[in-house]
Design a protein around this motif. Structure first.
Motif, PDB file in Angstrom:
ATOM      1  N   TYR A 114      22.208  -8.069 -11.239  1.00 34.63           N
ATOM      2  CA  TYR A 114      22.635  -7.443  -9.989  1.00 34.63           C
ATOM      3  C   TYR A 114      23.555  -8.371  -9.196  1.00 34.63           C
ATOM      4  N   THR A 115      23.147  -9.618  -9.077  1.00 33.06           N
ATOM      5  CA  THR A 115      23.949 -10.540  -8.263  1.00 33.06           C
ATOM      6  C   THR A 115      25.264 -10.880  -8.975  1.00 33.06           C
ATOM      7  N   GLU A 116      25.239 -10.816 -10.297  1.00 34.03           N
ATOM      8  CA  GLU A 116      26.466 -11.108 -11.055  1.00 34.03           C
ATOM      9  C   GLU A 116      27.506  -9.997 -10.862  1.00 34.03           C
ATOM     10  N   ILE A 117      27.050  -8.730 -10.872  1.00 33.89           N
ATOM     11  CA  ILE A 117      28.030  -7.625 -10.830  1.00 33.89           C
ATOM     12  C   ILE A 117      28.470  -7.267  -9.410  1.00 33.89           C
ATOM     13  N   ALA A 118      27.706  -7.698  -8.398  1.00 35.24           N
ATOM     14  CA  ALA A 118      28.030  -7.301  -7.013  1.00 35.24           C
ATOM     15  C   ALA A 118      29.119  -8.205  -6.441  1.00 35.24           C
ATOM     16  N   GLU A 119      30.261  -8.183  -7.083  1.00 41.37           N
ATOM     17  CA  GLU A 119      31.381  -9.015  -6.639  1.00 41.37           C
ATOM     18  C   GLU A 119      32.405  -8.132  -5.924  1.00 41.37           C
ATOM     19  N   PRO A 120      33.130  -8.673  -4.935  1.00 38.83           N
ATOM     20  CA  PRO A 120      34.171  -7.867  -4.279  1.00 38.83           C
ATOM     21  C   PRO A 120      35.226  -7.397  -5.288  1.00 38.83           C
ATOM     22  N   HIS A 121      35.748  -6.194  -5.055  1.00 37.85           N
ATOM     23  CA  HIS A 121      36.762  -5.610  -5.937  1.00 37.85           C
ATOM     24  C   HIS A 121      37.889  -5.093  -5.042  1.00 37.85           C
ATOM     25  N   PRO A 149       0.835  -1.211   0.000  1.00 37.01           N
ATOM     26  CA  PRO A 149       0.000   0.000   0.000  1.00 37.01           C
ATOM     27  C   PRO A 149       0.870   1.262   0.000  1.00 37.01           C
ATOM     28  N   ASP A 150       0.233   2.409  -0.257  1.00 34.65           N
ATOM     29  CA  ASP A 150       0.977   3.674  -0.337  1.00 34.65           C
ATOM     30  C   ASP A 150       1.716   4.007   0.958  1.00 34.65           C
ATOM     31  N   GLU A 151       1.183   3.546   2.081  1.00 28.56           N
ATOM     32  CA  GLU A 151       1.797   3.884   3.384  1.00 28.56           C
ATOM     33  C   GLU A 151       3.187   3.277   3.518  1.00 28.56           C
ATOM     34  N   LEU A 152       3.477   2.259   2.705  1.00 24.47           N
ATOM     35  CA  LEU A 152       4.767   1.575   2.845  1.00 24.47           C
ATOM     36  C   LEU A 152       5.783   2.092   1.831  1.00 24.47           C
ATOM     37  N   SER A 153       6.960   2.449   2.320  1.00 25.85           N
ATOM     38  CA  SER A 153       8.073   2.715   1.400  1.00 25.85           C
ATOM     39  C   SER A 153       9.128   1.653   1.669  1.00 25.85           C
ATOM     40  N   ALA A 154       9.862   1.300   0.623  1.00 23.29           N
ATOM     41  CA  ALA A 154      10.843   0.224   0.773  1.00 23.29           C
ATOM     42  C   ALA A 154      12.038   0.475  -0.129  1.00 23.29           C
ATOM     43  N   ALA A 155      13.213   0.104   0.359  1.00 19.78           N
ATOM     44  CA  ALA A 155      14.424   0.204  -0.462  1.00 19.78           C
ATOM     45  C   ALA A 155      15.347  -0.950  -0.099  1.00 19.78           C
ATOM     46  N   LEU A 156      16.001  -1.487  -1.105  1.00 23.69           N
ATOM     47  CA  LEU A 156      16.950  -2.583  -0.870  1.00 23.69           C
ATOM     48  C   LEU A 156      18.359  -2.067  -1.143  1.00 23.69           C
ATOM     49  N   VAL A 157      19.255  -2.296  -0.196  1.00 20.84           N
ATOM     50  CA  VAL A 157      20.648  -1.861  -0.360  1.00 20.84           C
ATOM     51  C   VAL A 157      21.544  -3.096  -0.335  1.00 20.84           C
ATOM     52  N   TYR A 158      22.411  -3.191  -1.329  1.00 16.33           N
ATOM     53  CA  TYR A 158      23.295  -4.354  -1.484  1.00 16.33           C
ATOM     54  C   TYR A 158      24.721  -3.824  -1.341  1.00 16.33           C
ATOM     55  N   VAL A 159      25.400  -4.173  -0.251  1.00 16.43           N
ATOM     56  CA  VAL A 159      26.714  -3.579   0.024  1.00 16.43           C
ATOM     57  C   VAL A 159      27.811  -4.642  -0.016  1.00 16.43           C
ATOM     58  N   VAL A 160      28.841  -4.380  -0.816  1.00 12.68           N
ATOM     59  CA  VAL A 160      30.005  -5.268  -0.865  1.00 12.68           C
ATOM     60  C   VAL A 160      31.232  -4.406  -0.543  1.00 12.68           C
ATOM     61  N   THR A 211      27.944  -0.540  -3.963  1.00  9.82           N
ATOM     62  CA  THR A 211      26.617  -0.434  -3.357  1.00  9.82           C
ATOM     63  C   THR A 211      25.575  -0.459  -4.463  1.00  9.82           C
ATOM     64  N   GLY A 212      24.607  -1.324  -4.316  1.00  4.91           N
ATOM     65  CA  GLY A 212      23.459  -1.330  -5.229  1.00  4.91           C
ATOM     66  C   GLY A 212      22.251  -0.866  -4.431  1.00  4.91           C
ATOM     67  N   LEU A 213      21.430  -0.051  -5.037  1.00  2.76           N
ATOM     68  CA  LEU A 213      20.270   0.479  -4.309  1.00  2.76           C
ATOM     69  C   LEU A 213      19.042   0.412  -5.207  1.00  2.76           C
ATOM     70  N   ILE A 214      18.009  -0.258  -4.720  1.00  3.50           N
ATOM     71  CA  ILE A 214      16.747  -0.280  -5.473  1.00  3.50           C
ATOM     72  C   ILE A 214      15.696   0.398  -4.603  1.00  3.50           C
ATOM     73  N   THR A 215      15.169   1.512  -5.078  1.00  6.09           N
ATOM     74  CA  THR A 215      14.184   2.284  -4.317  1.00  6.09           C
ATOM     75  C   THR A 215      12.822   2.146  -4.979  1.00  6.09           C
ATOM     76  N   MET A 216      11.867   1.725  -4.187  1.00  9.31           N
ATOM     77  CA  MET A 216      10.511   1.533  -4.704  1.00  9.31           C
ATOM     78  C   MET A 216       9.844   2.897  -4.932  1.00  9.31           C
ATOM     79  N   LEU A 217       9.220   3.067  -6.090  1.00  7.92           N
ATOM     80  CA  LEU A 217       8.486   4.308  -6.378  1.00  7.92           C
ATOM     81  C   LEU A 217       6.991   3.976  -6.421  1.00  7.92           C
ATOM     82  N   GLY A 218       6.231   4.598  -7.299  1.00  8.11           N
ATOM     83  CA  GLY A 218       4.797   4.292  -7.414  1.00  8.11           C
ATOM     84  C   GLY A 218       3.967   5.026  -6.379  1.00  8.11           C
ATOM     85  N   GLY A 219       2.773   4.515  -6.115  1.00  2.00           N
ATOM     86  CA  GLY A 219       1.861   5.177  -5.177  1.00  2.00           C
ATOM     87  C   GLY A 219       1.471   6.548  -5.719  1.00  2.00           C
TER      88      GLY A 219
END
Ligand SMILES: Cc1cc2nc3c(=O)[nH]c(=O)nc-3n(C[C@H](O)[C@H](O)[C@H](O)COP(=O)(O)OP(=O)(O)OC[C@H]3O[C@@H](n4cnc5c(N)ncnc54)[C@H](O)[C@@H]3O)c2cc1C
Length: 439
Positions: free
Chosen positions: A317-324, A225-236, A330-338
């Protein structure tokens, strides 16, 4: 001027010339550190009379280094700080150097808030002019949707107000068209009531389960629902071993705590997180949750809008998120919409109302000598992600061409170009995702 004029060697010049992204170590010929709107007008007049390159700095968080320049005049608005809340009309007038942490703090003192970003150190000015998404976006729209009016010093030195009553075209352009149209010396926003306690926090997972976590996230946000905001952060981390790093899912529910808890429960229990920090929070707790990304390090980032987190995007995403060895990832997916998507693509300059999420990759490092290699490497990673995106957020863009800027504004470009030609025919304000005036 009320504020100081700083030349190389003057006290304060060095800190004034620097911006958040240390990859841009530039030396303006002159810095006008403005104290009020009349200083801004004098600086613009001086630049025009002397045909100077102009950079404008508010919060200084331009990822692409557009808020500073080599040679030329830096109009530094970072000392013009202030938030004047009108709790009766639920509005706030904000000076351009105000950072998000200060903005949120003043507004929440009255039980109010509006959409701002998630790093308290970022400037409200640049964020709003490019669009501005954050934890309230799905409920109350983008920061630029909540912009009621703006005071602007135009390239010809006029001081004008853009609002629903006057200079409406300019207000339309400022809602997502970036800093192309003049120096904005004040912003007025609509505010919204915010509950004293909300439900939020983060769930952290090992990168060993990256694909499953990303898939679970993609499925979960599908029906939120609109009340929810969500973001996924992938840190290597830099130089990490295989499977080092973590994935964090940040969730904020702006509403009844029990309802938020019930909504998020399946996510908390379907895959056991390494750490579960969900619980009752204040909005300020949530806004401070990610901390401040340190100023002065070198960063490279690229982002694009997606129309769904597809299995192919998850694979990439999972392929490129390798240690360097020389940079973090850092990969960041931010939910939009609503509410963001209920405004038409051409109702404001921001043209990506139908985007499902914003997908970013970023690398950071400390040694300037690693820059060339790291930037080249990040560019090659982005080439793999870009086909899954359509258009980009001008506030999170790095190296963009005229063609790409035209593309990201899409059907709004011609109107933006006409407004640019009207207000800035000689392209004084060009250090941004530049909309070139008609010749
Ligand atoms: C760590 C970090 C976190 C971020 N998080 C978010 C987020 O959660 N949500 C989001 O939407 N974005 C986010 N961003 C992107 C952010 O919106 C942009 O970086 C934005 O430009 C920052 O505004 P600023 O005032 O700090 O920028 P500045 O560096 O001061 O300026 C950026 C651009 O805006 C122009 N500009 C700035 N002020 C004015 C003015 N007063 N008049 C005319 N032009 C002006 C400048 O010329 C420049 O082109 C983040 C960026 C960083 C670095």
């Amino acid at each position: 001027m009320h504020g100081p004029l700083l030349l190389p060697g003057h006290n304060g010049y060095d800190s004034a010339r620097r911006i958040w992204n240390g990859a841009f170590d530039k030396f303006p010929g002159l810095i006008a550190q403005c104290g009020n709107p009349s200083d801004v007008k004098r600086a613009v007049d001086f630049a025009r009379s002397n045909n100077l390159l102009v950079a404008i700095k508010s919060g200084g968080h331009s990822m692409s280094g557009k808020s500073t320049c080599d040679g030329g005049l830096l109009i530094d608005l970072s000392k013009m700080v202030g938030v004047h809340v009108d709790p009766f009309n639920k509005t706030a007038r904000v000076e351009p150097g105000t950072l998000l942490g200060e903005f949120d703090y003043e507004c929440t003192s009255f039980g109010l808030a509006t959409t701002m970003g998630t790093d308290p150190d970022t400037g409200a000015a640049g964020l709003t002019l490019g669009g501005g998404f954050g934890r309230l976006g799905r409920l109350h729209g983008l920061a630029c949707d909540n912009l009621r009016s703006a005071d602007v010093i135009t390239a010809d030195g006029r001081f004008i107000r853009a609002s629903e009553e006057q200079n409406q075209d300019l207000l339309w352009a400022l809602r997502g068209g970036g800093g192309n149209f003049g120096a904005v010396s004040s912003f007025e926003y609509n505010l919204h009531s915010i509950p004293e306690t909300i439900y939020g926090g983060q769930l952290m997972y090992s990168v060993k389960h990256a694909k499953d976590v990303l898939t679970m996230f993609a499925d979960f946000i599908q029906t939120a629902p609109d009340e929810l905001s969500a973001a996924l952060v992938y840190v290597v981390p830099k130089g990490g071993k295989k499977n080092s790093g973590f994935i964090s899912i940040g969730l904020t529910y702006i509403g009844d705590i029990a309802a938020g808890e019930k909504l998020v429960a399946p996510l908390r229990h379907s895959m056991k997180p390494m750490m579960d920090r969900m619980g009752p929070k204040t909005y300020m707790d949530e806004q401070g949750r990610n901390g401040r990304l340190p100023r002065g390090q070198m960063y490279y980032m690229k982002s694009g809008f997606t129309h769904g987190i597809t299995p192919q995007l998850i694979d990439t995403y999972t392929e490129i998120a390798e240690p360097h060895p020389k940079r973090s990832f850092t990969g960041l997916i931010t939910m939009l919409g609503g509410q963001i998507s209920r405004v038409g693509n051409n109702e404001t300059a921001f043209a990506h109302r139908d985007a499902h999420s914003d997908c970013m990759i970023a690398g950071s490092w400390k040694k300037p000598e690693d820059s060339e290699e790291n930037v080249a490497n990040m560019r090659s990673l982005w080439k793999k992600v870009e086909p899954h995106t359509k258009g980009f957020y001008v506030n999170a863009a790095y190296d963009f061409t005229d063609q790409k800027v035209r593309g990201t504004y899409g059907a709004n470009f011609d109107r933006l170009q006409a407004i640019k030609t009207q207000y800035d025919p000689n392209n004084m304000f060009r250090l941004n995702a530049n909309i070139k005036p008609k010749a």
